[in-house]
Design an enzyme around this catalytic site. Structure first.
Site, PDB file in Angstrom:
ATOM      1  N   HIS A 121       0.874  -1.172   0.000  1.00  0.00           N
ATOM      2  CA  HIS A 121       0.000   0.000   0.000  1.00  0.00           C
ATOM      3  C   HIS A 121       0.920   1.234   0.000  1.00  0.00           C
ATOM      4  CE1 HIS A 121      -2.818   2.912   1.836  1.00  0.00           C
ATOM      5  NE2 HIS A 121      -3.798   2.060   1.615  1.00  0.00           N
ATOM      6  N   ASP A 198       2.930  -4.681   8.025  1.00  0.00           N
ATOM      7  CA  ASP A 198       1.714  -3.895   7.873  1.00  0.00           C
ATOM      8  C   ASP A 198       0.547  -4.888   7.940  1.00  0.00           C
ATOM      9  OD1 ASP A 198      -0.534  -2.645   6.936  1.00  0.00           O
ATOM     10  OD2 ASP A 198       0.395  -1.783   5.156  1.00  0.00           O
ATOM     11  N   GLN A 201      -4.607  -5.276   6.603  1.00  0.00           N
ATOM     12  CA  GLN A 201      -5.594  -6.153   5.953  1.00  0.00           C
ATOM     13  C   GLN A 201      -5.653  -7.524   6.597  1.00  0.00           C
ATOM     14  OE1 GLN A 201      -7.953  -5.598   3.648  1.00  0.00           O
ATOM     15  NE2 GLN A 201      -7.139  -3.556   3.420  1.00  0.00           N
ATOM     16  N   LYS A 224     -10.720  -0.972  10.199  1.00  0.00           N
ATOM     17  CA  LYS A 224     -10.908  -2.147   9.339  1.00  0.00           C
ATOM     18  C   LYS A 224     -11.319  -3.378  10.139  1.00  0.00           C
ATOM     19  CE  LYS A 224      -8.046  -0.349   5.661  1.00  0.00           C
ATOM     20  NZ  LYS A 224      -6.770  -0.349   4.944  1.00  0.00           N
ATOM     21  N   CYS A 362      -4.675   2.387  -3.747  1.00  0.00           N
ATOM     22  CA  CYS A 362      -3.464   2.880  -3.072  1.00  0.00           C
ATOM     23  C   CYS A 362      -2.292   1.943  -3.279  1.00  0.00           C
ATOM     24  CB  CYS A 362      -3.693   3.092  -1.574  1.00  0.00           C
ATOM     25  SG  CYS A 362      -4.928   4.299  -1.190  1.00  0.00           S
TER      26      CYS A 362
HETATM   27  C1  LIG Z   1      -5.835   0.426   4.696  1.00  0.00           C
HETATM   28  C2  LIG Z   1      -4.409   0.066   4.597  1.00  0.00           C
HETATM   29  C3  LIG Z   1      -3.393   0.938   4.990  1.00  0.00           C
HETATM   30  C4  LIG Z   1      -3.658   2.331   5.463  1.00  0.00           C
HETATM   31  O1  LIG Z   1      -4.462   2.362   6.582  1.00  0.00           O
HETATM   32  P1  LIG Z   1      -5.020   3.749   7.146  1.00  0.00           P
HETATM   33  O2  LIG Z   1      -6.105   3.327   8.060  1.00  0.00           O
HETATM   34  O3  LIG Z   1      -5.510   4.528   5.972  1.00  0.00           O
HETATM   35  O4  LIG Z   1      -3.891   4.420   7.843  1.00  0.00           O
HETATM   36  C5  LIG Z   1      -2.096   0.501   4.896  1.00  0.00           C
HETATM   37  N1  LIG Z   1      -1.803  -0.732   4.447  1.00  0.00           N
HETATM   38  C6  LIG Z   1      -2.756  -1.599   4.059  1.00  0.00           C
HETATM   39  C7  LIG Z   1      -2.367  -2.950   3.596  1.00  0.00           C
HETATM   40  C8  LIG Z   1      -4.087  -1.225   4.119  1.00  0.00           C
HETATM   41  O5  LIG Z   1      -5.029  -2.080   3.714  1.00  0.00           O
END
Ligand SMILES: *Cc1c(COP(=O)(O)O)cnc(C)c1O
Length: 404
Positions: A121, A198, A201, A224, A362
């Site tokens: 992302h 990260d 997801q 999320k 993104c």
């Molecule tokens: C949504 C997402 C982000 C960003 O999250 P924010 O809540 O916008 O800070 C970063 N990495 C992944 C894989 C995402 O799905």
């Protein structure tokens, strides 16, 4: 097995009509919907205990502080962090990554390398690019294959003594690929590199065990996982959180301040400058309780069924191509239809009450890899149903007919 109708009744928004049609919400990769317990907990916080935390001697301030710290403890347990102070409240994934990337500015030197994956992302690319610009370190990309999997043999070759940081997502938001992060973490550690995962997801679908993974940092967003926007978590191993300088200066993160010198507060407060999203932090605990009650094994099994069913149904459509066909993937289907722009499909099915994401998600480098402008992305949650998938597939067929 899950009682989906009972679960759906927990989410007030799912009964909404959008453009005169029953809402079908398949944009869970962008943000999840919120159950009534979470919505009620926000109201209850503001109606009953709203006060600033960690500062006041008065009763409400102590109640709010206690609730905030109880939630930190829940999150610690949920991700199996060793200590509660390894759990830092942030405003979300983006904030967590920026905090760590900034911290490394005092550690990296010219010639050092930061490995990012091709599946990231933008949130997990740009802060590292900024770090590299600042320090003269080099950003190196772990490549992907046509299925949307990282090429691990290439990753092995890229690692060296120059590698200081490796950063990958647990699950790709654009394609749903589940990355072999345990292998990546262990291998990176052989070279002394720190690893950030990260997990934005991943946490909606599984319960990460940060000690078993042995990652140095794990970040995610509350919104999320059925929580509110504006709150997230940065997990960091104690030794790293002690070593890295704080990201922001301000109230709450100090021990003493004078014009000559300021000393920083102990963990976790060193990384929590200013008044946080108190309600958000408290309610994130409520959201995690809710998900644990349903059970992540149940969630995973059911979402896998939705993924298989959705994949099979969509592939009935002529000219439809799915991007991201990794062996290990979660309930995300990214696709295009030959000769039709994804945006046009998204717009037509929105008129039919269906919410999907269209565009680059993104993750422009992934779209560049496939040489496409974007995809249509349907991402399923445990409150979605096969009936909704049927409605969606019919709508896509109709849109295709109108557009070609
Ligand atoms: C949504 C997402 C982000 C960003 O999250 P924010 O809540 O916008 O800070 C970063 N990495 C992944 C894989 C995402 O799905």
């Amino acid at each position: 097995m899950l009682d989906i109708q009972k679960i759906r009744a927990d989410f007030p928004i799912l009964t909404q009509k959008v453009n005169g049609k029953q809402l079908v919400y398949f944009d869970n990769g962008a943000t999840s919907q919120k159950p009534k317990v979470v919505i009620d907990a926000i109201t209850k916080y503001y109606e009953e205990i709203n006060a600033n935390i960690h500062r006041g001697v008065h009763t409400l301030s102590q109640l709010a502080t206690d609730a905030y710290e109880v939630s930190r403890g829940k999150i610690q347990q949920h991700i199996n962090a060793k200590f509660p102070y390894e759990v830092i409240f942030t405003s979300g994934t983006t904030h967590g990554i920026n905090a760590i990337a900034n911290g490394f500015a005092s550690i990296l030197k010219e010639g050092d390398e930061v490995l990012v994956s091709a599946l990231e992302h933008h949130s997990n690319i740009v802060p590292w690019q900024m770090l590299c610009e600042k320090t003269g370190a080099k950003l190196v990309v772990i490549p992907m294959n046509d299925e949307g999997e990282l090429i691990i043999s290439e990753f092995d070759k890229l690692l060296s003594d120059k590698t200081k940081v490796v950063t990958v997502n647990h699950i790709s938001n654009a394609l749903g690929t589940l990355n072999p992060i345990k292998y990546i973490i262990d291998k990176a550690h052989e070279f002394g590199a720190a690893v950030l995962i990260d997990g934005a997801q991943a946490v909606p679908h599984l319960k990460p065990d940060v000690q078993e993974l042995d990652c140095d940092f794990y970040v995610f967003s509350g919104h999320k996982i059925c929580g509110p926007t504006g709150v997230g978590i940065l997990y960091g191993k104690e030794e790293w959180l002690r070593k890295l300088p704080p990201y922001q200066g301000g109230g709450e993160m100090i021990a003493t301040v004078s014009f000559e010198k300021t000393t920083y507060a102990d963990l976790p407060h060193k990384f929590e400058a200013g008044t946080p999203n108190i309600a958000g932090g408290i309610v994130l605990g409520t959201a995690i309780d809710y998900l644990n009650e349903i059970g992540f094994e149940n969630i995973q099994a059911y979402e896998h069924e939705l993924l298989e069913y959705g994949t099979k149904r969509l592939l009935e459509i002529d000219g439809l191509k799915i991007f991201g066909t990794a062996k290990e993937k979660t309930s995300v289907i990214s696709f295009n239809i030959e000769g039709v722009h994804p945006y046009d499909i998204g717009t037509i099915i929105d008129k039919l009450g269906i919410a999907v994401r269209t565009g680059h998600h993104c993750a422009q480098p992934i779209m560049d890899f496939y040489q496409i402008p974007g995809t249509i992305r349907a991402s399923f949650a445990f409150y979605n149903t096969k009936e909704e998938i049927d409605i969606f597939v019919e709508a896509v067929k109709k849109a295709k007919m109108m557009l070609s």
